[in-house]
Design a protein around this motif. Structure first.
Motif, PDB file in Angstrom:
ATOM      1  N   PRO A  29       0.814  -1.235   0.000  1.00 45.29           N
ATOM      2  CA  PRO A  29       0.000   0.000   0.000  1.00 45.29           C
ATOM      3  C   PRO A  29       0.836   1.267   0.000  1.00 45.29           C
ATOM      4  O   PRO A  29       0.418   2.283  -0.570  1.00 45.29           O
ATOM      5  CB  PRO A  29      -0.829  -0.117   1.293  1.00 45.29           C
ATOM      6  N   LEU A  30       2.028   1.219   0.592  1.00 43.58           N
ATOM      7  CA  LEU A  30       2.881   2.406   0.568  1.00 43.58           C
ATOM      8  C   LEU A  30       3.339   2.727  -0.851  1.00 43.58           C
ATOM      9  O   LEU A  30       3.526   3.898  -1.205  1.00 43.58           O
ATOM     10  CB  LEU A  30       4.098   2.208   1.479  1.00 43.58           C
ATOM     11  N   ALA A  31       3.501   1.688  -1.677  1.00 44.79           N
ATOM     12  CA  ALA A  31       3.912   1.918  -3.068  1.00 44.79           C
ATOM     13  C   ALA A  31       2.834   2.637  -3.854  1.00 44.79           C
ATOM     14  O   ALA A  31       3.109   3.259  -4.894  1.00 44.79           O
ATOM     15  CB  ALA A  31       4.243   0.587  -3.731  1.00 44.79           C
ATOM     16  N   LEU A  32       1.589   2.581  -3.370  1.00 49.94           N
ATOM     17  CA  LEU A  32       0.507   3.263  -4.069  1.00 49.94           C
ATOM     18  C   LEU A  32       0.627   4.781  -3.976  1.00 49.94           C
ATOM     19  O   LEU A  32       0.060   5.493  -4.812  1.00 49.94           O
ATOM     20  CB  LEU A  32      -0.844   2.825  -3.490  1.00 49.94           C
ATOM     21  N   VAL A  33       1.349   5.292  -2.958  1.00 49.13           N
ATOM     22  CA  VAL A  33       1.476   6.745  -2.799  1.00 49.13           C
ATOM     23  C   VAL A  33       2.267   7.343  -3.965  1.00 49.13           C
ATOM     24  O   VAL A  33       1.762   8.237  -4.658  1.00 49.13           O
ATOM     25  CB  VAL A  33       2.100   7.084  -1.437  1.00 49.13           C
ATOM     26  N   PRO A  34       3.513   6.913  -4.232  1.00 45.01           N
ATOM     27  CA  PRO A  34       4.185   7.467  -5.430  1.00 45.01           C
ATOM     28  C   PRO A  34       3.509   7.060  -6.722  1.00 45.01           C
ATOM     29  O   PRO A  34       3.531   7.827  -7.699  1.00 45.01           O
ATOM     30  CB  PRO A  34       5.610   6.898  -5.322  1.00 45.01           C
ATOM     31  N   ALA A  35       2.877   5.875  -6.736  1.00 51.57           N
ATOM     32  CA  ALA A  35       2.173   5.479  -7.963  1.00 51.57           C
ATOM     33  C   ALA A  35       0.985   6.396  -8.228  1.00 51.57           C
ATOM     34  O   ALA A  35       0.746   6.812  -9.375  1.00 51.57           O
ATOM     35  CB  ALA A  35       1.709   4.023  -7.842  1.00 51.57           C
ATOM     36  N   GLY A  36       0.225   6.717  -7.190  1.00 55.93           N
ATOM     37  CA  GLY A  36      -0.879   7.661  -7.359  1.00 55.93           C
ATOM     38  C   GLY A  36      -0.401   9.041  -7.732  1.00 55.93           C
ATOM     39  O   GLY A  36      -1.024   9.744  -8.538  1.00 55.93           O
ATOM     40  N   SER A  37       0.723   9.455  -7.150  1.00 62.51           N
ATOM     41  CA  SER A  37       1.302  10.745  -7.511  1.00 62.51           C
ATOM     42  C   SER A  37       1.739  10.753  -8.964  1.00 62.51           C
ATOM     43  O   SER A  37       1.664  11.784  -9.648  1.00 62.51           O
ATOM     44  CB  SER A  37       2.495  11.049  -6.594  1.00 62.51           C
ATOM     45  N   LEU A  38       2.197   9.604  -9.440  1.00 65.01           N
ATOM     46  CA  LEU A  38       2.579   9.487 -10.849  1.00 65.01           C
ATOM     47  C   LEU A  38       1.378   9.719 -11.765  1.00 65.01           C
ATOM     48  O   LEU A  38       1.514  10.307 -12.844  1.00 65.01           O
ATOM     49  CB  LEU A  38       3.180   8.106 -11.098  1.00 65.01           C
ATOM     50  N   PHE A  39       0.215   9.296 -11.320  1.00 67.07           N
ATOM     51  CA  PHE A  39      -1.010   9.552 -12.096  1.00 67.07           C
ATOM     52  C   PHE A  39      -1.268  11.051 -12.196  1.00 67.07           C
ATOM     53  O   PHE A  39      -1.663  11.557 -13.256  1.00 67.07           O
ATOM     54  CB  PHE A  39      -2.194   8.838 -11.434  1.00 67.07           C
ATOM     55  N   TRP A  40      -1.036  11.779 -11.089  1.00 65.72           N
ATOM     56  CA  TRP A  40      -1.200  13.237 -11.142  1.00 65.72           C
ATOM     57  C   TRP A  40      -0.219  13.847 -12.136  1.00 65.72           C
ATOM     58  O   TRP A  40      -0.568  14.756 -12.896  1.00 65.72           O
ATOM     59  CB  TRP A  40      -0.985  13.839  -9.759  1.00 65.72           C
ATOM     60  N   VAL A  41       1.027  13.367 -12.130  1.00 61.56           N
ATOM     61  CA  VAL A  41       2.034  13.883 -13.065  1.00 61.56           C
ATOM     62  C   VAL A  41       1.582  13.668 -14.501  1.00 61.56           C
ATOM     63  O   VAL A  41       1.691  14.560 -15.352  1.00 61.56           O
ATOM     64  CB  VAL A  41       3.392  13.202 -12.803  1.00 61.56           C
ATOM     65  N   ALA A  42       1.050  12.478 -14.784  1.00 59.89           N
ATOM     66  CA  ALA A  42       0.629  12.173 -16.153  1.00 59.89           C
ATOM     67  C   ALA A  42      -0.544  13.044 -16.594  1.00 59.89           C
ATOM     68  O   ALA A  42      -0.591  13.501 -17.750  1.00 59.89           O
ATOM     69  CB  ALA A  42       0.257  10.704 -16.256  1.00 59.89           C
ATOM     70  N   THR A  43      -1.478  13.288 -15.700  1.00 59.51           N
ATOM     71  CA  THR A  43      -2.655  14.079 -16.071  1.00 59.51           C
ATOM     72  C   THR A  43      -2.374  15.575 -16.109  1.00 59.51           C
ATOM     73  O   THR A  43      -3.174  16.334 -16.667  1.00 59.51           O
ATOM     74  CB  THR A  43      -3.801  13.805 -15.092  1.00 59.51           C
ATOM     75  N   ASN A  44      -1.278  16.010 -15.533  1.00 57.68           N
ATOM     76  CA  ASN A  44      -0.939  17.432 -15.525  1.00 57.68           C
ATOM     77  C   ASN A  44       0.355  17.706 -16.296  1.00 57.68           C
ATOM     78  O   ASN A  44       1.037  18.696 -16.018  1.00 57.68           O
ATOM     79  CB  ASN A  44      -0.793  17.928 -14.088  1.00 57.68           C
ATOM     80  N   TRP A  45       0.675  16.840 -17.237  1.00 56.30           N
ATOM     81  CA  TRP A  45       1.921  16.979 -17.985  1.00 56.30           C
ATOM     82  C   TRP A  45       1.892  18.270 -18.811  1.00 56.30           C
ATOM     83  O   TRP A  45       0.949  18.515 -19.558  1.00 56.30           O
ATOM     84  CB  TRP A  45       2.118  15.787 -18.907  1.00 56.30           C
ATOM     85  N   PRO A  46       2.921  19.107 -18.674  1.00 49.31           N
ATOM     86  CA  PRO A  46       2.932  20.353 -19.458  1.00 49.31           C
ATOM     87  C   PRO A  46       3.066  20.060 -20.941  1.00 49.31           C
ATOM     88  O   PRO A  46       3.919  19.276 -21.360  1.00 49.31           O
ATOM     89  CB  PRO A  46       4.149  21.101 -18.910  1.00 49.31           C
ATOM     90  N   SER A  47       2.205  20.693 -21.723  1.00 52.31           N
ATOM     91  CA  SER A  47       2.200  20.438 -23.170  1.00 52.31           C
ATOM     92  C   SER A  47       3.384  21.083 -23.865  1.00 52.31           C
ATOM     93  O   SER A  47       3.795  20.662 -24.939  1.00 52.31           O
ATOM     94  CB  SER A  47       0.891  20.950 -23.778  1.00 52.31           C
ATOM     95  N   SER A  48       3.945  22.125 -23.272  1.00 56.25           N
ATOM     96  CA  SER A  48       5.109  22.804 -23.837  1.00 56.25           C
ATOM     97  C   SER A  48       5.902  23.405 -22.696  1.00 56.25           C
ATOM     98  O   SER A  48       5.454  23.437 -21.544  1.00 56.25           O
ATOM     99  CB  SER A  48       4.689  23.894 -24.826  1.00 56.25           C
ATOM    100  N   GLN A  49       7.115  23.905 -23.000  1.00 55.79           N
ATOM    101  CA  GLN A  49       7.967  24.448 -21.950  1.00 55.79           C
ATOM    102  C   GLN A  49       7.339  25.666 -21.284  1.00 55.79           C
ATOM    103  O   GLN A  49       7.531  25.911 -20.114  1.00 55.79           O
ATOM    104  CB  GLN A  49       9.343  24.814 -22.519  1.00 55.79           C
TER     105      GLN A  49
END
Length: 964
Positions: A29-49
């Motif tokens: 379950p602790l591994a789900l914390v960075p994994a869930g955060s990774l989902f936030w990174v993917a959904t908020n990925w900057p489209s350009s610099q």
């Protein structure tokens, strides 16, 4: 971004509880914390610099210490590495810690918390736009690395490795902090985005750049700080796979990549970055082919490739930056996978020594396939990402306009380092999995147990990722391009598996051929290798440096610290006299302005203070001397009152009274009078020094007042206190609002002082509660006192204070007991009054706490140590902790509400009976100050009062301090 940081902080707090309840399965379950955060990174990925996500929370805006977070392309790429590999490492830990060693299991809860906290700290580091905030996360990673590397604390090698890593990275971090301050002050901003967009120039800026590079080089283990990383292999393998392959060591590389767009053209940048990077790659690669421990082979290989990546991301060229970031991603994948493979081998066979491993590939074919995939990427073989990145390295370096004449030399260095990479890649595979000419498995391999499938999952995912991104490099290029294009010249190079028959392809073939030939001809080449290290042994240099520092420290300390308090004080006071006066005489100065006293009573008070000071000098009786010294303090309070500072006068009176009590408590352990011969010794030099100190302080004060050329800030404070702090008592508002950070630091020092006093008196337990009157069912005495009561209350005696029943009748005073019984509640009410009204009238938490402390002193003097425990039956350390928590919590609460730290707000309530109530949130900060002062007084009374009472009762004929 803030949610990701908070999620990691919460997970770190609950991790110990989860591990204690579920054991090693809690890592899932602790591994789900960075994994869930990774989902936030993917959904908020900057489209350009330019499409950055920014978050700003005011913290201390006056000091440029705001929480400024920036999520751009580079931060997103680094976040994926940090969070994705962090999740896989946590998943891997569940099988890694499969044993049931009692000592390790006891440390596993803290290990889980530290690993999760490290993931959050690294995410904070790569998303920090404020350099000061970045430095905070930078040092957090160092501290957490120290704890993780030293996990096996019972091993001397682990303790040494952890200490070495902490000292090296922290020393580099301190240098970096100085560079940050230089850049921030001279550049006009502490925001990285501002400094890179408008880079400042000049000699001082170049110095700052060098200092920041020292921090980056030490963090990423480049020469001459490369030695700490191989030593850190004493850590558990998950730590090596995460911190020392994919995360912490990338922090320095990340900082170089972040600053390169703005500072790559600075004079010291390329010589340092390229020179140290190339030297590190070649030196560490050569060391890797000499090792027999699988982790050390990978460790020196990591150092080598960190040098290569530093060269690539530090050139300041867009195309080379793209190649460097591609290599950074490839390295994180294959090196983390290989460290995990090494951990599996170690668990399965019980060894990492390649001389004891044979036929392992036959016994563990799936593990060998995973290792082959990762090693092929590390060696730069097609069709893996390592090959794609290496092709990009050669091509972009050869045609980089930013390097100029450096281009062929840099390319040659990368080619030579890559040859070493192929050699130690083959050495790793052959050493771990080959049959090595044996007819049967080695003893360690024959007795191994096969790892579960879940143990292989994390390295398999990383190895497969290296293959996927090698076959489809456009996926990675799409993520890396925006940042590479932000550099001067942009980025027109494209990552691809096949560019045709080009010079980079020829160089790749030469590298593979030379590395393979060197490995298979190792027997013939062994005789030609060096039997010594050409540049010396960095570990021995480190040890020699520490021994030298110890020797210097010993010599300096033995010269300046002779064990004599008067001698030490004389040196300090002499420095106080000489240094300011020399500067005052040598420098420019204004004409002093002696202002006449404002009250006719001031000269009278001054004469009394002088008389007290002179009397204290000639008085042999210690108690009389202390009282005369107190006269000067009370006189100072009177002068404060004459000058319209009743709040300072009140505080001065309370502090002076409490100080006198503490002096009296200590004097009980000393003879009543000082020796005449001792007083006469050095009397004239001491008198001269005392006069010089007084004259110096007065002179400096006069010149300081004369140097003022603008409106005094004191004239602005009353309005600022009323308008900003919502109070008319300037002093209190200053302490709890305007300069609350200073107060927070001061009360922290008070807490440290309380700990120090308790540590000097109590050998084992620093804090604790004062002894209480024993109940009928238990024997007299308390564990921390350890004395059996010698006195019992008489049935006919009248008891005014419960604790006085157990006091020696010779020291009891009925008048004092009766007076205390009536006065104590009055003093406590006065204390509470000072606390609540201090924001607008003289008083406050400090004055209220001192008043309550005096009430405790009175109770102790009247009823003894047991009465102290009956008055406040609480642990002094807990009171101090709650007080500091309240004060610090006020700062955190302000930040969470979107206001600067320790800023106050007005709260208005309509309460039945009491009516309309209006107060400021600074009241809670003041309550923390109040509790800390009360806790400090309670601990001093417990230490210098109750404890000394016990020793005097045990040895009534010998002064307590006689043996000291």
């Amino acid at each position: 971004m803030l949610a990701v940081l908070i999620a990691h902080a919460v997970a770190a707090l609950v991790a110990p509880l989860l591990v204690k309840r579920w054991g090693r399965r809690a890592f899932y379950p602790l591994a789900l914390v960075p994994a869930g955060s990774l989902f936030w990174v993917a959904t908020n990925w900057p489209s350009s610099q330019g499409d950055d996500h920014r978050l700003t929370i005011q913290w201390v805006p006056e000091l440029s210490m705001d929480i400024d977070l920036r999520f751009d392309t580079l931060a997103a790429v680094m976040s994926v590495l940090v969070l994705a590999i962090g999740a896989l490492v946590l998943f891997y830990c569940a099988d890694y810690f499969h044993h049931h060693d009692e000592h390790i299991e006891n440390r596993l809860p803290s290990f889980a918390a530290e690993l999760v906290a490290f993931s959050g700290a690294m995410f904070g580091l790569v998303t920090s736009d404020n350099l000061l905030l970045l430095y905070i996360f930078w040092e957090l990673t160092s501290v957490l690395s120290f704890l993780l590397v030293g996990h096996y604390a019972e091993r001397a090698t682990s303790r040494r490795a952890a200490t070495q890593a902490l000292m090296v990275t922290t020393a580099g971090g301190l240098a970096m902090l100085v560079g940050i301050v230089i850049l921030g002050e001279l550049g006009g901003s502490y925001l990285l985005s501002d400094l890179i967009a408008n880079p400042p120039t000049g000699l001082a800026i170049n110095v700052g750049i060098v200092l920041i590079l020292i921090g980056a080089v030490s963090k990423s283990a480049l020469v001459p700080f490369h030695f700490w990383l191989p030593g850190a292999m004493a850590a558990p393998t998950p730590v090596s796979a995460y911190l020392h392959a994919a995360a912490m060591v990338k922090a320095g590389v990340y900082l170089i990549a972040r600053m390169a767009p703005g500072f790559a053209d600075a004079a010291p940048w390329r010589p340092l970055v390229l020179g140290l990077g190339l030297l590190t790659m070649i030196l560490a690669g050569w060391r890797a082919i000499r090792e027999y421990d699988l982790k050390l082979i990978l460790a020196f290989g990591t150092v080598s490739q960190l040098g290569m990546i530093t060269v690539l991301v530090g050139t300041g060229d867009g195309n080379v930056m793209l190649a460097g970031l591609a290599m950074l991603c490839a390295h994180a994948m294959f090196k983390a996978a290989l460290f995990m493979v090494t951990g599996i081998i170690d668990h399965a066979s019980g060894t990492r020594d390649i001389r004891r491993l044979a036929w392992l590939g036959k016994r563990l074919p799936v593990l060998m396939v995973i290792a082959v995939l990762a090693t092929a990427s590390m060696a730069g073989l097609p069709p893996f990402l390592g090959f794609v990145a290496k092709e990009a390295d050669f091509e972009t370096l050869l045609h980089s306009p930013s390097l100029g004449s450096w281009a062929p030399w840099a390319t040659a260095g990368i080619v030579l380092g890559s040859v070493f990479t192929v050699i130690y890649s083959l050495r790793f595979l052959w050493g771990a999995f080959a049959k090595k000419g044996l007819r049967e498995p080695s003893t360690r391999v024959a007795d191994l147990h096969k790892p579960p499938a879940t143990f292989l999952l994390a390295p398999a995912v990383l190895s497969a990722a290296g293959l996927v991104f090698g076959l489809v490099p456009s996926l990675l290029e799409h993520a890396l391009d925006p940042y590479a294009e932000s550099l001067p010249g942009g980025a027109d190079y494209h990552l691809a598996l096949w560019h045709g028959l080009t010079l980079p392809l020829l160089l790749s073939a030469v590298v593979v051929a030379a590395g393979t030939a060197s490995f298979f001809l190792r027997g013939r080449l062994r005789g030609a290798r060096f039997h010594f290290l050409p540049l010396g042994n960095a570990d021995r240099v480190y040890d020699a440096t520490l021994r030298g520092l110890d020797w210097v420290a010993f010599r300096v300390t033995s010269t300046t610290q002779r064990g004599s308090i008067p001698a030490t004080q004389s040196v300090i006071l002499a420095t106080l006299v000489l240094v300011p006066l020399v500067v005052l005489v040598a420098g420019a100065r204004d004409r002093p302005d002696f202002a006449p006293w404002q009250s006719v009573f001031t000269p009278i008070v001054g004469v009394l203070m002088l008389a007290g000071a002179l009397g204290a000098v000639v008085m042999r009786n210690r108690l009389a001397a202390v009282l005369l010294v107190g006269l000067t303090g009370y006189g100072c309070g009177v002068i404060f009152a004459f000058h319209g500072a009743p709040d300072l006068a009140l505080t001065q009176f309370l502090v002076e009274t409490l100080t006198l009590v503490i002096f009296v408590l200590v004097l009980r352990t000393l003879p009543a009078e000082a020796e005449a011969t001792h007083m006469k010794r050095f009397r004239l030099p001491r008198a001269a020094l005392a006069v010089a100190v007084g004259a110096t302080v007065t002179t400096l004060g006069v010149f300081a007042m004369a140097a003022r050329d603008t409106r005094p800030i004191a004239e602005l404070l009353p309005d600022a206190a009323y308008e900003r702090g919502h109070g008319s008592n300037t002093v209190n508002v200053l302490l709890v609002d305007i300069r609350a950070w200073d107060t927070l630091g001061e009360i922290s020092v008070l807490l440290v002082a309380a700990t120090g006093v308790a540590s000097l008196v109590f050998r084992h337990r620093r804090f604790g509660a004062a002894p209480r009157v024993p109940q009928a069912s238990q024997p007299a005495g308390q564990p921390d006192i350890g004395v059996v009561m010698a006195y019992s209350p008489a049935a006919s005696d009248t008891t005014w204070l419960r604790g006085s029943e157990y006091r020696d009748p010779r020291y009891r005073s009925l008048v004092l007991e009766v007076a205390t019984r009536f006065i104590f509640p009055v003093i406590m009410v006065l204390s509470i009054y000072f606390f609540f009204t201090g924001h607008n009238t003289p008083g406050g938490g400090f004055a209220g706490g001192l008043t309550a402390g005096l009430a405790l002193v009175l109770r102790y003097l009247a009823g003894g140590r047991y009465e102290l425990g009956e008055t406040i039956p609480l642990d002094a350390g807990k009171i101090l902790g709650v007080g500091l928590g309240l004060s610090a919590g006020t700062a955190v609460a302000s930040i969470l509400l979107g206001a600067p730290a320790l800023s106050s707000a007005i709260v208005e309530l309509d309460v039945p009976v009491l009516g309309h109530i209006k107060f400021v949130t600074a009241l809670f900060f003041d309550l923390g100050v109040y509790l800390i002062v009360v806790g400090l007084v309670l601990d001093v009374l417990r230490s210098l009062g109750a404890r000394i009472d016990v020793e005097m009762a045990e040895n009534p004929r010998r002064p307590v301090g006689a043996h000291r």
